[in-house]
Design an enzyme around this catalytic site. Structure first.
Site, PDB file in Angstrom:
ATOM      1  N   ASP A  48     -75.298 -89.255 -65.494  1.00 10.75           N
ATOM      2  CA  ASP A  48     -75.580 -87.930 -64.937  1.00 10.75           C
ATOM      3  C   ASP A  48     -74.649 -87.189 -64.284  1.00 10.75           C
ATOM      4  OD1 ASP A  48     -76.472 -88.723 -62.066  1.00 10.75           O
ATOM      5  OD2 ASP A  48     -78.811 -88.415 -61.762  1.00 10.75           O
ATOM      6  N   SER A  49     -73.481 -88.151 -64.267  1.00 12.56           N
ATOM      7  CA  SER A  49     -72.835 -87.658 -63.575  1.00 12.56           C
ATOM      8  C   SER A  49     -71.553 -86.143 -64.359  1.00 12.56           C
ATOM      9  CB  SER A  49     -71.788 -88.696 -63.116  1.00 12.56           C
ATOM     10  OG  SER A  49     -71.006 -89.576 -64.031  1.00 12.56           O
TER      11      SER A  49
ATOM     12  N   ASP B 228     -78.868 -93.075 -68.025  1.00 17.12           N
ATOM     13  CA  ASP B 228     -79.582 -92.464 -66.280  1.00 17.12           C
ATOM     14  C   ASP B 228     -80.069 -92.123 -66.583  1.00 17.12           C
ATOM     15  OD1 ASP B 228     -78.541 -92.717 -63.357  1.00 17.12           O
ATOM     16  OD2 ASP B 228     -76.714 -91.848 -63.812  1.00 17.12           O
TER      17      ASP B 228
ATOM     18  N   LYS C 252     -81.087 -96.899 -66.239  1.00 18.44           N
ATOM     19  CA  LYS C 252     -80.869 -96.799 -64.707  1.00 18.44           C
ATOM     20  C   LYS C 252     -81.643 -95.910 -63.753  1.00 18.44           C
ATOM     21  CE  LYS C 252     -76.726 -95.509 -62.850  1.00 18.44           C
ATOM     22  NZ  LYS C 252     -77.343 -94.669 -61.189  1.00 18.44           N
TER      23      LYS C 252
ATOM     24  N   GLU D 162     -81.643 -93.996 -59.839  1.00 15.22           N
ATOM     25  CA  GLU D 162     -82.172 -94.019 -57.862  1.00 15.22           C
ATOM     26  C   GLU D 162     -83.059 -94.515 -57.177  1.00 15.22           C
ATOM     27  OE1 GLU D 162     -79.586 -90.834 -57.048  1.00 15.22           O
ATOM     28  OE2 GLU D 162     -78.640 -90.705 -58.764  1.00 15.22           O
TER      29      GLU D 162
ATOM     30  N   GLU E   6     -73.695 -97.929 -54.006  1.00  9.34           N
ATOM     31  CA  GLU E   6     -72.846 -96.772 -54.356  1.00  9.34           C
ATOM     32  C   GLU E   6     -72.588 -96.105 -52.249  1.00  9.34           C
ATOM     33  OE1 GLU E   6     -73.557 -93.470 -56.794  1.00  9.34           O
ATOM     34  OE2 GLU E   6     -72.149 -91.958 -55.877  1.00  9.34           O
TER      35      GLU E   6
END
Ligand code: KIV
Length: 276
Positions: free
Chosen positions: A55-56, A94, A124, A126, A193
C-alpha cells in the site's frame, strides 16, 4: 488430476511453505514491492522470492503523504496488473487502511477479492495481538496471511510520524507479544518494520515463521524494500535504511534530455525509424 501435476500447473512456483523451509535452512529471503506488470515481471525475473503489492503505492504511485487514502479497489487493480508479470515469486497483496480492521467478515471479503480478482497468492496486513482472530479465520479458510508489526505506517496519525518503534522496553515487549500472537494465529511470515536490530534478532530467534525486515537490521530471515527506493527513483527523499542499487531517477532524466536533444536536432526519428 494428481496433486503433483496440479501443483506444477500453478502459476507461482514459490509457496508459503517454501519460505518457512528457507528459514529452517537458514537461507535468506529476498522481497521487494511492485505496483505494475512491467516492474513485477522484472523483479520476478531478477529472483525475488516475495513480490509485495504494497500500500506504499499510495505514496510512490499516487503521491499521497501517507498510505491512508489507498482503497481496496486500488489494491485489487494494482495486484491484478502485477499478477500478469509474476511467474515464479509469491505475490502478496497488502490490505489497505480500514479494509480489514472493522470485522473478521470485512477482512475475509476483502482478502478474498485480492485472491479472486487480484490473483494474489497471499495477503498482508498490519497489526498484532488484536488481529490474531482475523488471521486465524483467514488461514482456516485457506488464505495465507503475512503479518506486519513494529512501525505500522497505517498508524501514522497515532505515532505522529514514521519513526522507530520498540526503542523502550515496554514498546519492545509489546512488539514481541504482537509477533508471537501473529505467528501463533497461523501467519506464514511477518514483516518487522523499523524496530531496533536487537529486537528484530530476538523475534527472529523466537518465532518459527520467517521475519522479513525493513529498517530492522540484518538478522531477520529476509529483507524487503520499497522497490522505487531501491531503484533510486524516489531521490527527493533520503532514507538511512535504503541501499540504492541503481540511480534510475538520474538515468531517466538523462534519457529524456538526450531524447529532447535528438528531437531538436531533427535526428529522431531517422529513416530506419520511419515508414515509407
Ligand atoms: O506497503 C509496503 O510497501 C510495505 C512494505 C514496506 C513492507 O508494507
Amino acid at each position: 488430476m494428481s496433486k503433483s501435476s496440479a501443483s506444477s500447473n500453478l502459476k507461482t512456483s514459490i509457496t508459503v511453505n517454501d519460505l518457512i523451509e528457507m528459514k529452517q535452512r537458514g537461507e535468506k529471503i529476498t522481497a521487494l514491492t511492485a505496483y505494475d506488470v512491467t516492474f513485477a515481471r522484472l523483479i520476478d525475473e531478477g529472483g525475488a522470492e516475495v513480490i509485495l503489492v504494497g500500500d506504499s503505492l499510495g505514496m510512490v504511485i499516487q503521491g499521497h503523504e501517507t498510505t491512508l487514502p489507498v482503497t481496496i479497489d486500488e489494491m485489487v487493480y494494482h495486484t491484478k496488473a502485477c499478477s500478469k508479470g509474476v511467474k515464479r515469486g509469491l505475490l502478496v497483496a497488502d490490505m489497505p487502511f480500514m479494509s480489514y480492521q472493522a470485522s473478521v467478515e470485512q477482512a475475509l471479503m476483502n482478502a478474498a477479492r485480492c485472491i479472486k480478482e487480484g490473483g494474489a497468492s497471499a495477503v498482508k496486513f498490519e497489526g498484532g495481538e488484536e488481529l490474531a482472530p482475523t488471521i486465524r479465520r483467514l488461514v482456516e479458510i485457506g488464505i495465507p496471511v503475512m503479518g506486519h508489526v513494529g512501525m505500522q505506517p497505517q498508524r501514522v496519525r497515532m505515532y505522529g510520524g514514521f519513526g522507530l518503534q520498540g526503542a523502550d522496553s515496554a514498546e519492545a515487549k509489546k512488539i514481541m507479544r504482537d509477533a508471537e500472537a501473529v505467528a501463533e494465529a497461523g501467519a506464514f511470515a511477518i514483516v518487522l518494520e523499523k524496530i531496533p536490530r536487537s529486537l528484530a534478532k530476538k523475534i527472529t530467534e523466537k518465532i518459527k515463521i520467517p521475519t522479513i525486515g525493513i529498517a530492522s537490521g540484518p538478522d531477520c530471515d529476509g529483507q524487503i524494500l520499497v522497490s522505487y527506493d531501491m531503484f533510486g527513483l524516489t531521490d527527493q527523499f533520503k532514507f538511512r535504511f535504503v541501499r540504492k542499487y541503481i540511480d534510475m531517477a538520474q538515468e531517466v532524466r538523462s534519457a529524456v534530455g538526450k531524447y529532447r536533444d535528438d528531437i531538436r536536432a531533427q535526428t529522431f526519428p531517422s529513416e530506419t525509424e520511419s515508414f515509407e
